[in-house]
Design an enzyme around this catalytic site. Sequence first.
Site, PDB file in Angstrom:
ATOM      1  N   LYS A 152      -2.748 -13.717 -36.162  1.00 11.53           N
ATOM      2  CA  LYS A 152      -4.187 -14.015 -36.212  1.00 11.53           C
ATOM      3  C   LYS A 152      -4.986 -12.720 -36.121  1.00 11.53           C
ATOM      4  O   LYS A 152      -4.498 -11.688 -35.627  1.00 11.53           O
ATOM      5  CB  LYS A 152      -4.613 -14.966 -35.088  1.00 11.53           C
ATOM      6  CG  LYS A 152      -4.388 -14.460 -33.644  1.00 11.53           C
ATOM      7  CD  LYS A 152      -5.469 -13.531 -33.106  1.00 11.53           C
ATOM      8  CE  LYS A 152      -5.138 -12.959 -31.733  1.00 11.53           C
ATOM      9  NZ  LYS A 152      -5.815 -11.715 -31.400  1.00 11.53           N
ATOM     10  N   ALA A 175       2.865  -5.893 -29.990  1.00 16.33           N
ATOM     11  CA  ALA A 175       1.795  -5.357 -29.120  1.00 16.33           C
ATOM     12  C   ALA A 175       0.672  -4.765 -29.962  1.00 16.33           C
ATOM     13  O   ALA A 175       0.250  -3.639 -29.775  1.00 16.33           O
ATOM     14  CB  ALA A 175       2.364  -4.318 -28.144  1.00 16.33           C
ATOM     15  N   ALA A 176       0.209  -5.581 -30.911  1.00 18.21           N
ATOM     16  CA  ALA A 176      -0.680  -5.085 -31.959  1.00 18.21           C
ATOM     17  C   ALA A 176      -2.057  -5.740 -31.963  1.00 18.21           C
ATOM     18  O   ALA A 176      -2.917  -5.378 -32.760  1.00 18.21           O
ATOM     19  CB  ALA A 176      -0.017  -5.308 -33.323  1.00 18.21           C
ATOM     20  N   GLY A 177      -2.267  -6.755 -31.110  1.00 20.20           N
ATOM     21  CA  GLY A 177      -3.544  -7.479 -31.137  1.00 20.20           C
ATOM     22  C   GLY A 177      -3.577  -8.555 -32.195  1.00 20.20           C
ATOM     23  O   GLY A 177      -4.639  -9.052 -32.578  1.00 20.20           O
ATOM     24  N   LEU A 178      -2.372  -8.953 -32.682  1.00 17.59           N
ATOM     25  CA  LEU A 178      -2.292  -9.954 -33.753  1.00 17.59           C
ATOM     26  C   LEU A 178      -1.613 -11.252 -33.279  1.00 17.59           C
ATOM     27  O   LEU A 178      -1.340 -12.140 -34.087  1.00 17.59           O
ATOM     28  CB  LEU A 178      -1.504  -9.390 -34.944  1.00 17.59           C
ATOM     29  CG  LEU A 178      -2.110  -8.152 -35.609  1.00 17.59           C
ATOM     30  CD1 LEU A 178      -1.150  -7.577 -36.646  1.00 17.59           C
ATOM     31  CD2 LEU A 178      -3.444  -8.496 -36.278  1.00 17.59           C
ATOM     32  N   ALA A 179      -1.333 -11.358 -31.993  1.00 15.04           N
ATOM     33  CA  ALA A 179      -0.722 -12.557 -31.401  1.00 15.04           C
ATOM     34  C   ALA A 179       0.665 -12.866 -31.953  1.00 15.04           C
ATOM     35  O   ALA A 179       1.074 -14.024 -31.988  1.00 15.04           O
ATOM     36  CB  ALA A 179      -1.631 -13.788 -31.565  1.00 15.04           C
ATOM     37  N   GLY A 180       1.400 -11.830 -32.352  1.00 13.86           N
ATOM     38  CA  GLY A 180       2.749 -12.049 -32.884  1.00 13.86           C
ATOM     39  C   GLY A 180       3.642 -12.758 -31.877  1.00 13.86           C
ATOM     40  O   GLY A 180       4.259 -13.781 -32.194  1.00 13.86           O
ATOM     41  N   GLY A 181       3.710 -12.254 -30.661  1.00 16.31           N
ATOM     42  CA  GLY A 181       4.556 -12.861 -29.624  1.00 16.31           C
ATOM     43  C   GLY A 181       4.053 -14.251 -29.253  1.00 16.31           C
ATOM     44  O   GLY A 181       4.841 -15.176 -29.025  1.00 16.31           O
ATOM     45  N   SER A 182       2.742 -14.421 -29.214  1.00 17.27           N
ATOM     46  CA  SER A 182       2.159 -15.735 -28.883  1.00 17.27           C
ATOM     47  C   SER A 182       2.528 -16.764 -29.937  1.00 17.27           C
ATOM     48  O   SER A 182       2.828 -17.917 -29.638  1.00 17.27           O
ATOM     49  CB  SER A 182       0.630 -15.627 -28.810  1.00 17.27           C
ATOM     50  OG  SER A 182       0.258 -14.809 -27.724  1.00 17.27           O
ATOM     51  N   ASP A 221      -3.814 -17.119 -25.981  1.00 19.12           N
ATOM     52  CA  ASP A 221      -4.039 -17.412 -27.403  1.00 19.12           C
ATOM     53  C   ASP A 221      -2.918 -18.221 -28.045  1.00 19.12           C
ATOM     54  O   ASP A 221      -2.881 -18.392 -29.253  1.00 19.12           O
ATOM     55  CB  ASP A 221      -4.327 -16.127 -28.194  1.00 19.12           C
ATOM     56  CG  ASP A 221      -3.294 -15.042 -27.951  1.00 19.12           C
ATOM     57  OD1 ASP A 221      -2.232 -15.351 -27.378  1.00 19.12           O
ATOM     58  OD2 ASP A 221      -3.545 -13.885 -28.346  1.00 19.12           O
TER      59      ASP A 221
HETATM   60  O1  C5P Z   1      -3.121 -14.697 -21.479  1.00 15.10           O
HETATM   61  P1  C5P Z   1      -2.504 -13.425 -21.931  1.00 15.10           P
HETATM   62  O2  C5P Z   1      -1.108 -13.260 -21.430  1.00 15.10           O
HETATM   63  O3  C5P Z   1      -2.614 -13.187 -23.382  1.00 15.10           O
HETATM   64  O4  C5P Z   1      -3.378 -12.304 -21.257  1.00 15.10           O
HETATM   65  C1  C5P Z   1      -2.905 -11.006 -21.039  1.00 15.10           C
HETATM   66  C2  C5P Z   1      -3.821 -10.318 -20.051  1.00 15.10           C
HETATM   67  O5  C5P Z   1      -5.091 -10.060 -20.665  1.00 15.10           O
HETATM   68  C3  C5P Z   1      -4.144 -11.138 -18.810  1.00 15.10           C
HETATM   69  O6  C5P Z   1      -3.189 -10.918 -17.806  1.00 15.10           O
HETATM   70  C4  C5P Z   1      -5.492 -10.603 -18.414  1.00 15.10           C
HETATM   71  O7  C5P Z   1      -5.323  -9.387 -17.724  1.00 15.10           O
HETATM   72  C5  C5P Z   1      -6.144 -10.260 -19.744  1.00 15.10           C
HETATM   73  N1  C5P Z   1      -7.020 -11.342 -20.241  1.00 15.10           N
HETATM   74  C6  C5P Z   1      -8.266 -11.508 -19.666  1.00 15.10           C
HETATM   75  N2  C5P Z   1      -9.074 -12.503 -20.109  1.00 15.10           N
HETATM   76  C7  C5P Z   1      -8.689 -13.300 -21.137  1.00 15.10           C
HETATM   77  C8  C5P Z   1      -7.454 -13.119 -21.761  1.00 15.10           C
HETATM   78  C9  C5P Z   1      -6.625 -12.117 -21.288  1.00 15.10           C
HETATM   79  O8  C5P Z   1      -8.642 -10.799 -18.735  1.00 15.10           O
HETATM   80  N3  C5P Z   1      -9.514 -14.260 -21.560  1.00 15.10           N
END
Ligand code: C5P
Length: 338
Positions: A25, A116-123, A156
């Site tokens: 994404k 770890a790219a900001g593209l939600a690959g792992g998600s 995400d």
């Molecule tokens: O939920 P996710 O594992 O993707 O989030 C990773 C980290 O990003 C969280 O541990 C938190 O530090 C930060 N985060 C946040 N607010 C969000 C989403 C993520 O602070 N809405």
Amino acid sequence: MGANVTVNLGVEMTANSLSLWAPAKVNLYLEIVGDRPDGFHELSTIFQSIGLMDRVTVAVHSGPAKISVDCPHPLVPNDQTNLAYRAAELMVQAFPDAASRQSTIDIAIAKNTPVAAGLAGGSSNAAAVLVALNMLWELGLTHQALQDLAAKLGSDISFCVSGGTALATGRGEVLDPLPSVSDLWVVLGKYDNLSISTPWAYRRYRELFEGEYARDANTQTSRHDQVRSGAMVRLLSQLAQGSRDNLDKIRALLRNDLERAVLPDYNKIKTLRDCFQGQAPLGAMMSGSGPTVFGIAADGANAKLIQSAIRQYIPDPDLSLWTAPFIAQGVHLAPSTV
Ligand code: C5P
């Protein structure tokens, strides 16, 4: 078990194994509204699925209670820290009866999305495991039920289950589907040796901008309402209806607050973002917590032109570039022949 079962036109699965596409994404809009009691940030964000996809194959067998992950990518862990592993573990805990009948779960991930790219690959990989086990164990869970489980794993992952175009609030897990935009493209760029930790990006944002946070629920709700009735959502709705009259306005409507935290510390990403903005007339910015930068393109041919222009400006072999269309789906079945 083991017989071939046709579940959809052109799509086959064996009764105990299933392959899914797990799309990446981008965030077309990411506003950090404020603080949350759980320590996360309250977001108003617009997610868009793109056709850059991992292939996730899940097989279940009767046998010892065991989860395995096989992903040959050097940056992807094959142990219980992998989100896909944790998704399987969550399903085993939530559905012990089904899990006891087929308690060996093997997950194979063919990675096309950078890590770890900001593209939600792992998600997206984790979302694929939830969807696959729902089908393989014949649990009959709705998208909403899968999204509720997904929210326990990450912010995400719920979006990755359903995909398409959606406005998200809360931590990013409260979804409001928008009409799907599917005839635009993105050009993506990421330096192979650069990755950004999402917790770091949010922590840094807090250090710098905590003073601006909206803390009371009313202010946060009114920010969400403004985004929901705002210009970006209106434009995306027009695009979904096939009208491109205002397409050039998208450039000014792209927003990602995390750029304010990440770019000052990563000049390389800022330079890349500026180069993308110079080459993509419809605009460009960082996706999510970065470091991937994306530019909007009117169609596939235009995306290829922008990609080669960027390549000319930045011949660095460490920079990988991709093009991908917006797509209207999240996790979905992959044809067995691919
Ligand atoms: O939920 P996710 O594992 O993707 O989030 C990773 C980290 O990003 C969280 O541990 C938190 O530090 C930060 N985060 C946040 N607010 C969000 C989403 C993520 O602070 N809405």
